[in-house]
Design a protein around this motif. Structure first.
Motif, PDB file in Angstrom:
ATOM      1  N   ASN A   1       1.633   9.044  -6.087  1.00 34.24           N
ATOM      2  CA  ASN A   1       1.624  10.433  -5.625  1.00 34.24           C
ATOM      3  C   ASN A   1       2.923  11.205  -5.820  1.00 34.24           C
ATOM      4  O   ASN A   1       2.986  12.382  -5.491  1.00 34.24           O
ATOM      5  N   TYR A   2       3.943  10.563  -6.324  1.00 30.75           N
ATOM      6  CA  TYR A   2       5.223  11.239  -6.515  1.00 30.75           C
ATOM      7  C   TYR A   2       5.719  10.994  -7.930  1.00 30.75           C
ATOM      8  O   TYR A   2       5.596   9.899  -8.463  1.00 30.75           O
TER       9      TYR A   2
ATOM     10  N   ASP B   1      17.789 -13.502 -14.914  1.00 28.99           N
ATOM     11  CA  ASP B   1      18.226 -14.370 -16.020  1.00 28.99           C
ATOM     12  C   ASP B   1      19.571 -13.931 -16.587  1.00 28.99           C
ATOM     13  O   ASP B   1      19.774 -13.936 -17.803  1.00 28.99           O
ATOM     14  N   GLY B   2      20.469 -13.531 -15.718  1.00 31.80           N
ATOM     15  CA  GLY B   2      21.807 -13.141 -16.145  1.00 31.80           C
ATOM     16  C   GLY B   2      21.894 -11.788 -16.813  1.00 31.80           C
ATOM     17  O   GLY B   2      22.933 -11.442 -17.373  1.00 31.80           O
ATOM     18  N   ARG B   3      20.817 -11.014 -16.770  1.00 34.50           N
ATOM     19  CA  ARG B   3      20.800  -9.676 -17.366  1.00 34.50           C
ATOM     20  C   ARG B   3      20.497  -8.640 -16.305  1.00 34.50           C
ATOM     21  O   ARG B   3      19.711  -8.876 -15.385  1.00 34.50           O
ATOM     22  N   LEU B   4      21.087  -7.479 -16.451  1.00 34.48           N
ATOM     23  CA  LEU B   4      20.787  -6.351 -15.586  1.00 34.48           C
ATOM     24  C   LEU B   4      19.541  -5.664 -16.129  1.00 34.48           C
ATOM     25  O   LEU B   4      19.484  -5.333 -17.313  1.00 34.48           O
ATOM     26  N   ILE B   5      18.541  -5.492 -15.258  1.00 37.67           N
ATOM     27  CA  ILE B   5      17.301  -4.876 -15.703  1.00 37.67           C
ATOM     28  C   ILE B   5      16.860  -3.784 -14.724  1.00 37.67           C
ATOM     29  O   ILE B   5      17.349  -3.704 -13.598  1.00 37.67           O
ATOM     30  N   LYS B   6      15.937  -2.964 -15.193  1.00 38.49           N
ATOM     31  CA  LYS B   6      15.153  -2.096 -14.313  1.00 38.49           C
ATOM     32  C   LYS B   6      13.728  -2.177 -14.831  1.00 38.49           C
ATOM     33  O   LYS B   6      13.500  -2.441 -16.020  1.00 38.49           O
ATOM     34  N   TYR B   7      12.783  -2.009 -13.917  1.00 41.73           N
ATOM     35  CA  TYR B   7      11.396  -2.032 -14.353  1.00 41.73           C
ATOM     36  C   TYR B   7      10.566  -1.049 -13.548  1.00 41.73           C
ATOM     37  O   TYR B   7      10.757  -0.871 -12.363  1.00 41.73           O
ATOM     38  N   GLY B   8       9.682  -0.402 -14.281  1.00 42.86           N
ATOM     39  CA  GLY B   8       8.755   0.533 -13.676  1.00 42.86           C
ATOM     40  C   GLY B   8       7.362  -0.059 -13.673  1.00 42.86           C
ATOM     41  O   GLY B   8       6.993  -0.805 -14.582  1.00 42.86           O
ATOM     42  N   VAL B   9       6.594   0.290 -12.651  1.00 43.31           N
ATOM     43  CA  VAL B   9       5.214  -0.175 -12.529  1.00 43.31           C
ATOM     44  C   VAL B   9       4.319   1.050 -12.495  1.00 43.31           C
ATOM     45  O   VAL B   9       4.561   1.983 -11.715  1.00 43.31           O
ATOM     46  N   ILE B  10       3.304   1.063 -13.349  1.00 42.05           N
ATOM     47  CA  ILE B  10       2.356   2.172 -13.427  1.00 42.05           C
ATOM     48  C   ILE B  10       0.950   1.582 -13.479  1.00 42.05           C
ATOM     49  O   ILE B  10       0.749   0.515 -14.071  1.00 42.05           O
ATOM     50  N   SER B  11       0.004   2.256 -12.872  1.00 42.22           N
ATOM     51  CA  SER B  11      -1.370   1.765 -12.940  1.00 42.22           C
ATOM     52  C   SER B  11      -1.935   2.033 -14.329  1.00 42.22           C
ATOM     53  O   SER B  11      -1.580   3.014 -14.991  1.00 42.22           O
ATOM     54  N   THR B  12      -2.824   1.164 -14.761  1.00 46.16           N
ATOM     55  CA  THR B  12      -3.443   1.297 -16.078  1.00 46.16           C
ATOM     56  C   THR B  12      -4.175   2.631 -16.185  1.00 46.16           C
ATOM     57  O   THR B  12      -4.064   3.323 -17.204  1.00 46.16           O
TER      58      THR B  12
ATOM     59  N   TYR C   1       6.617   3.522 -10.274  1.00 49.11           N
ATOM     60  CA  TYR C   1       7.560   3.074  -9.247  1.00 49.11           C
ATOM     61  C   TYR C   1       8.588   2.182  -9.928  1.00 49.11           C
ATOM     62  O   TYR C   1       8.234   1.166 -10.538  1.00 49.11           O
ATOM     63  N   TYR C   2       9.866   2.557  -9.841  1.00 47.24           N
ATOM     64  CA  TYR C   2      10.938   1.799 -10.488  1.00 47.24           C
ATOM     65  C   TYR C   2      11.731   0.975  -9.490  1.00 47.24           C
ATOM     66  O   TYR C   2      12.071   1.450  -8.400  1.00 47.24           O
ATOM     67  N   ASN C   3      12.021  -0.265  -9.879  1.00 49.95           N
ATOM     68  CA  ASN C   3      13.014  -1.102  -9.228  1.00 49.95           C
ATOM     69  C   ASN C   3      14.188  -1.179 -10.200  1.00 49.95           C
ATOM     70  O   ASN C   3      13.993  -1.526 -11.370  1.00 49.95           O
ATOM     71  N   THR C   4      15.370  -0.834  -9.725  1.00 51.40           N
ATOM     72  CA  THR C   4      16.529  -0.717 -10.615  1.00 51.40           C
ATOM     73  C   THR C   4      17.657  -1.650 -10.207  1.00 51.40           C
ATOM     74  O   THR C   4      17.697  -2.163  -9.088  1.00 51.40           O
ATOM     75  N   LEU C   5      18.575  -1.837 -11.155  1.00 49.33           N
ATOM     76  CA  LEU C   5      19.792  -2.624 -10.944  1.00 49.33           C
ATOM     77  C   LEU C   5      19.486  -4.032 -10.429  1.00 49.33           C
ATOM     78  O   LEU C   5      20.053  -4.502  -9.451  1.00 49.33           O
ATOM     79  N   ILE C   6      18.569  -4.706 -11.110  1.00 51.67           N
ATOM     80  CA  ILE C   6      18.124  -6.047 -10.755  1.00 51.67           C
ATOM     81  C   ILE C   6      18.776  -7.045 -11.702  1.00 51.67           C
ATOM     82  O   ILE C   6      18.762  -6.843 -12.924  1.00 51.67           O
ATOM     83  N   MET C   7      19.326  -8.124 -11.167  1.00 51.07           N
ATOM     84  CA  MET C   7      19.830  -9.209 -12.011  1.00 51.07           C
ATOM     85  C   MET C   7      18.699 -10.210 -12.213  1.00 51.07           C
ATOM     86  O   MET C   7      18.096 -10.683 -11.248  1.00 51.07           O
TER      87      MET C   7
ATOM     88  N   LYS D   1       0.833  -1.213   0.000  1.00 53.86           N
ATOM     89  CA  LYS D   1       0.000   0.000   0.000  1.00 53.86           C
ATOM     90  C   LYS D   1       0.864   1.258   0.000  1.00 53.86           C
ATOM     91  O   LYS D   1       0.574   2.210  -0.727  1.00 53.86           O
ATOM     92  N   ILE D   2       1.928   1.269   0.785  1.00 52.77           N
ATOM     93  CA  ILE D   2       2.826   2.436   0.825  1.00 52.77           C
ATOM     94  C   ILE D   2       3.591   2.550  -0.489  1.00 52.77           C
ATOM     95  O   ILE D   2       3.753   3.652  -1.032  1.00 52.77           O
ATOM     96  N   ILE D   3       4.039   1.425  -1.030  1.00 52.35           N
ATOM     97  CA  ILE D   3       4.731   1.454  -2.328  1.00 52.35           C
ATOM     98  C   ILE D   3       3.810   2.050  -3.387  1.00 52.35           C
ATOM     99  O   ILE D   3       4.221   2.912  -4.171  1.00 52.35           O
ATOM    100  N   THR D   4       2.550   1.636  -3.379  1.00 48.95           N
ATOM    101  CA  THR D   4       1.585   2.160  -4.348  1.00 48.95           C
ATOM    102  C   THR D   4       1.303   3.639  -4.110  1.00 48.95           C
ATOM    103  O   THR D   4       1.157   4.413  -5.067  1.00 48.95           O
TER     104      THR D   4
END
Length: 187
Positions: free
Chosen positions: A90-91, A104-115, A96-102, A82-85
């Motif tokens: 609101n900011y 499947d052997g790849r460095l990724i980042k991913y953002g989550v946005i509501s539809t 909301y991005y999660n960054t520098l994630i390994m 709930k706080i993450i959402t």
């Protein structure tokens, strides 16, 4: 400027997507990890892969993702979905991005946005962050049958072309048009 898609990116991108909760209305990848960039290093396998996941219910999605991928999140994970959402909605640009994630052997980042936030930005260019990203080359990995989202995606592209036409001189090249479209979200 994108030159070509990587040969194996579709299968590899879908494999990475399998590590996340399935409830996505749209998932796409973008950037130099997906498309070769003019003048960029030709070693694409080391480039970070950038994703955006669009979800109907961010609290439920983050809840499931926290169970699957606890280590992806910043310190906010201890406060729960709930706080993450709340931070996501609101900011900044509603992402909301999660960054520098390994993954499947790849460095990724991913953002989550509501539809709903994405549709609003696609239609009204509230902040033009994800809507602007979607005016540039992206690789769609998954898309639901959400008619409102599909319509908003189309309208965003048509609006970008119209805005670019209005900003260009009477005579211009195809490249000028694409550069103007790509620059809309930056200006």
């Amino acid at each position: 400027m994108a030159l070509q898609a990587l040969q194996s990116s579709g299968v590899g991108l879908r494999k990475i997507l399998s590590h996340f909760p399935e409830e996505l209305s749209l998932a796409f990848a973008y950037g130099s990890g997906v498309y070769r960039q003019a003048g960029a290093n030709s070693n694409q396998k080391d480039a970070m892969l950038d994703f955006v996941f669009t979800v109907d219910n961010p609290v439920a999605w983050h809840s499931k993702n926290l169970k699957k991928n606890w280590n992806h999140y910043s310190f906010l994970k201890v406060f729960g979905p709930k706080i993450i959402t709340t931070v996501q909605n609101n900011y900044g640009a509603g992402v909301y991005y999660n960054t520098l994630i390994m993954c499947d052997g790849r460095l990724i980042k991913y953002g989550v946005i509501s539809t709903s936030t994405l549709i609003e930005d696609l239609l009204n260019w509230n902040n033009l962050y994800i809507a602007g990203r979607l005016q540039k080359p992206v690789k769609i990995i998954a898309m639901s049958e959400n008619v409102a989202l599909r319509s908003a995606l189309d309208k965003n592209l048509k609006s970008a072309v119209t805005a670019a036409f209005l900003m260009l001189p009477e005579s211009f090249s195809e490249e000028d048009l694409f550069i103007e479209i790509a620059g809309l979200s930056y200006s």
